[in-house]
Design a protein around this motif. Structure first.
Motif, PDB file in Angstrom:
ATOM      1  N   CYS A  98       0.780  -1.162  -0.230  1.00  0.00           N
ATOM      2  CA  CYS A  98      -0.121   0.108   0.082  1.00  0.00           C
ATOM      3  C   CYS A  98       0.751   1.163  -0.145  1.00  0.00           C
ATOM      4  O   CYS A  98       0.711   2.225  -0.675  1.00  0.00           O
ATOM      5  N   PHE A  99       2.073   1.139   0.811  1.00  0.00           N
ATOM      6  CA  PHE A  99       2.726   2.380   0.482  1.00  0.00           C
ATOM      7  C   PHE A  99       3.392   2.510  -0.681  1.00  0.00           C
ATOM      8  O   PHE A  99       3.528   3.815  -1.100  1.00  0.00           O
ATOM      9  N   ALA A 100       3.982   1.584  -1.159  1.00  0.00           N
ATOM     10  CA  ALA A 100       4.432   1.695  -2.772  1.00  0.00           C
ATOM     11  C   ALA A 100       3.284   2.264  -3.578  1.00  0.00           C
ATOM     12  O   ALA A 100       3.738   3.170  -4.501  1.00  0.00           O
ATOM     13  N   ARG A 101       2.245   1.841  -3.489  1.00  0.00           N
ATOM     14  CA  ARG A 101       1.070   2.374  -4.407  1.00  0.00           C
ATOM     15  C   ARG A 101       0.933   3.708  -3.907  1.00  0.00           C
ATOM     16  O   ARG A 101       0.799   4.610  -4.913  1.00  0.00           O
ATOM     17  N   ALA A 102       0.862   4.140  -2.788  1.00  0.00           N
ATOM     18  CA  ALA A 102       0.444   5.435  -2.364  1.00  0.00           C
ATOM     19  C   ALA A 102       1.538   6.457  -2.920  1.00  0.00           C
ATOM     20  O   ALA A 102       1.194   7.551  -3.409  1.00  0.00           O
ATOM     21  N   GLU A 103       2.809   6.088  -2.773  1.00  0.00           N
ATOM     22  CA  GLU A 103       4.035   6.802  -3.048  1.00  0.00           C
ATOM     23  C   GLU A 103       3.787   7.173  -4.833  1.00  0.00           C
ATOM     24  O   GLU A 103       3.956   8.304  -5.082  1.00  0.00           O
ATOM     25  N   ALA A 104       3.601   6.006  -5.490  1.00  0.00           N
ATOM     26  CA  ALA A 104       3.520   6.123  -6.771  1.00  0.00           C
ATOM     27  C   ALA A 104       2.554   7.085  -7.102  1.00  0.00           C
ATOM     28  O   ALA A 104       2.358   7.956  -8.335  1.00  0.00           O
ATOM     29  N   ALA A 105       1.395   6.974  -6.593  1.00  0.00           N
ATOM     30  CA  ALA A 105       0.081   7.842  -6.976  1.00  0.00           C
ATOM     31  C   ALA A 105       0.203   8.971  -6.785  1.00  0.00           C
ATOM     32  O   ALA A 105      -0.251   9.905  -7.165  1.00  0.00           O
ATOM     33  N   MET A 106       0.764   9.407  -5.544  1.00  0.00           N
ATOM     34  CA  MET A 106       0.685  10.808  -4.911  1.00  0.00           C
ATOM     35  C   MET A 106       2.008  11.576  -5.208  1.00  0.00           C
ATOM     36  O   MET A 106       2.014  12.853  -5.225  1.00  0.00           O
ATOM     37  N   THR A 107       3.171  10.913  -5.484  1.00  0.00           N
ATOM     38  CA  THR A 107       4.414  11.788  -6.114  1.00  0.00           C
ATOM     39  C   THR A 107       4.371  12.665  -6.973  1.00  0.00           C
ATOM     40  O   THR A 107       4.826  13.993  -6.881  1.00  0.00           O
ATOM     41  N   PRO A 108       3.318  12.431  -8.197  1.00  0.00           N
ATOM     42  CA  PRO A 108       3.258  13.337  -9.338  1.00  0.00           C
ATOM     43  C   PRO A 108       2.777  14.765  -8.786  1.00  0.00           C
ATOM     44  O   PRO A 108       3.219  15.742  -9.347  1.00  0.00           O
ATOM     45  N   ARG A 109       1.949  14.664  -8.025  1.00  0.00           N
ATOM     46  CA  ARG A 109       1.131  15.902  -7.661  1.00  0.00           C
ATOM     47  C   ARG A 109       1.809  16.334  -6.387  1.00  0.00           C
ATOM     48  O   ARG A 109       1.975  17.957  -6.311  1.00  0.00           O
ATOM     49  N   PHE A 110       2.142  15.584  -5.340  1.00  0.00           N
ATOM     50  CA  PHE A 110       2.588  16.108  -3.998  1.00  0.00           C
ATOM     51  C   PHE A 110       3.760  16.143  -3.637  1.00  0.00           C
ATOM     52  O   PHE A 110       4.561  16.311  -2.537  1.00  0.00           O
ATOM     53  N   GLY A 111       4.716  15.161  -4.461  1.00  0.00           N
ATOM     54  CA  GLY A 111       6.122  14.923  -4.083  1.00  0.00           C
ATOM     55  C   GLY A 111       6.942  16.003  -4.155  1.00  0.00           C
ATOM     56  O   GLY A 111       8.008  15.642  -3.149  1.00  0.00           O
ATOM     57  N   SER A 112       6.963  17.225  -4.378  1.00  0.00           N
ATOM     58  CA  SER A 112       7.764  18.295  -4.402  1.00  0.00           C
ATOM     59  C   SER A 112       7.535  19.094  -3.360  1.00  0.00           C
ATOM     60  O   SER A 112       8.135  19.911  -2.803  1.00  0.00           O
ATOM     61  N   TRP A 113       6.348  18.719  -2.410  1.00  0.00           N
ATOM     62  CA  TRP A 113       6.066  19.319  -1.349  1.00  0.00           C
ATOM     63  C   TRP A 113       7.138  19.112  -0.141  1.00  0.00           C
ATOM     64  O   TRP A 113       7.478  18.058  -0.036  1.00  0.00           O
ATOM     65  N   PRO A 114       7.509  20.290   0.487  1.00  0.00           N
ATOM     66  CA  PRO A 114       8.476  19.789   1.505  1.00  0.00           C
ATOM     67  C   PRO A 114       7.849  18.950   2.711  1.00  0.00           C
ATOM     68  O   PRO A 114       6.630  18.852   2.756  1.00  0.00           O
TER      69      PRO A 114
END
Length: 325
Positions: free
Chosen positions: A268-284
């Protein structure tokens, strides 16, 4: 998969110097790039703080900033919620007569305050430089259930109102927002973030969206988020509230999808990271908060209503589970 970054923030060594921002007459934010924000209101006879800083050492810098605009005594501290990075600097303010928090926050301190302190000291080594000065947990001297008002004029029910509201569970069980109706300034604590990773490790994620709706209904014109720059104007404030909701919804959706597919917490962590990084991954602090967020979402979706207490040992176990080879 993104590069490994310790959720314990051991690599976070860049000092941040908060800046004083005037939000309205006699209302100020003490704003960092992405460390926890705090602020204060200058009344006729006293200064009211909205949160402190992680340690007395850092709180003395906050006091020095306050002294650039007023010499009135700091007599009241309002706790937006209880995480050690927000409250452990309280002892630096030796003229304080009242520390105010919601009943939910008081319960939090009694049931998990020490474990939270021990855990956060390990997670945030930069913020807890000078930890040896902390005399113990910060306890409120007054608490309230849903709402109370402080009147910052010459007498009771006169002058400026600072309204404290527990609008519902969200970032924690006891979140309080501090609202100044006369000028539209809102201190949200970590209920709202401004383009910073949203920490949900101690949250009631399913309730949080409704709490954010209640914040939106206030129609703040200036909003001090838990982390990130001050929002100015109703449109900016509403956007930050919406982005916080979007982050939480993306978290729940991705973990729910992983569980439906029979995945473990690590899956689930890997899935969330893949799904959320494009939109939120640059956030501090995105990389810092995500392991905790996924763990809490995984528990909540399995019917565990109350967040499991984080300890330093549980932090290490989570790292090993999600990042271990």
């Amino acid at each position: 998969m993104t590069a490994h970054v310790s959720f314990a923030s051991a690599s976070d060594t860049r000092e941040q110097k908060p800046q004083l921002r005037e939000l309205a007459p006699n209302v100020y934010g003490y704003i960092s790039d992405f460390d926890p924000n705090c602020g204060f209101v200058v009344g006729d006879e006293q200064v009211v703080l909205i949160d402190t800083r992680p340690t007395p050492r850092m709180a003395r810098d906050f006091l020095a900033a306050i002294r650039t605009v007023t010499d009135k005594p700091v007599r009241t501290i309002v706790l937006t919620h209880y995480h050690a990075v927000r409250v452990m600097g309280a002892s630096a303010f030796d003229q304080v007569e009242a520390i105010i928090a919601s009943n939910g926050t008081l319960d939090w301190i009694c049931t998990r305050g020490q474990a939270d302190f021990d855990s956060e000291v390990g997670r945030f080594p930069r913020l807890f430089a000078g930890v040896e000065e902390i005399p113990g947990l910060t306890f409120p001297t007054q608490s309230f259930e849903r709402e109370m008002s402080l009147w910052l004029g010459p007498g009771r029910s006169q002058g400026r109102e600072l309204r404290l509201m527990a609008l519902g569970r969200g970032h924690s069980s006891g979140d309080t927002v501090a609202w100044l109706p006369d000028c539209g300034v809102l201190f949200s604590g970590d209920v709202v973030e401004n383009r910073c990773g949203v920490y949900a490790g101690d949250a009631y994620i399913g309730d949080w969206a409704g709490t954010l709706d209640a914040v939106r209904a206030l129609k703040p014109r200036v909003l001090v988020p838990g982390r990130g720059a001050v929002l100015r104007g109703e449109a900016e404030c509403a956007e930050a509230i919406g982005l916080t909701q979007a982050f939480l919804q993306a978290l729940l959706d991705s973990v729910k999808a992983g569980m439906a597919a029979g995945e473990t917490l690590k899956g689930c962590f890997a899935r969330a990271e893949a799904a959320m990084t494009p939109r939120f991954g640059s956030w501090p602090v995105f990389q810092h908060v995500l392991p905790f967020d996924v763990s809490r979402a995984y528990d909540e979706l399995r019917g565990i209503e109350h967040p499991v207490v984080w300890t330093a040992e549980r932090d290490r176990e989570l790292w090993q589970t999600l990042r271990g080879e």
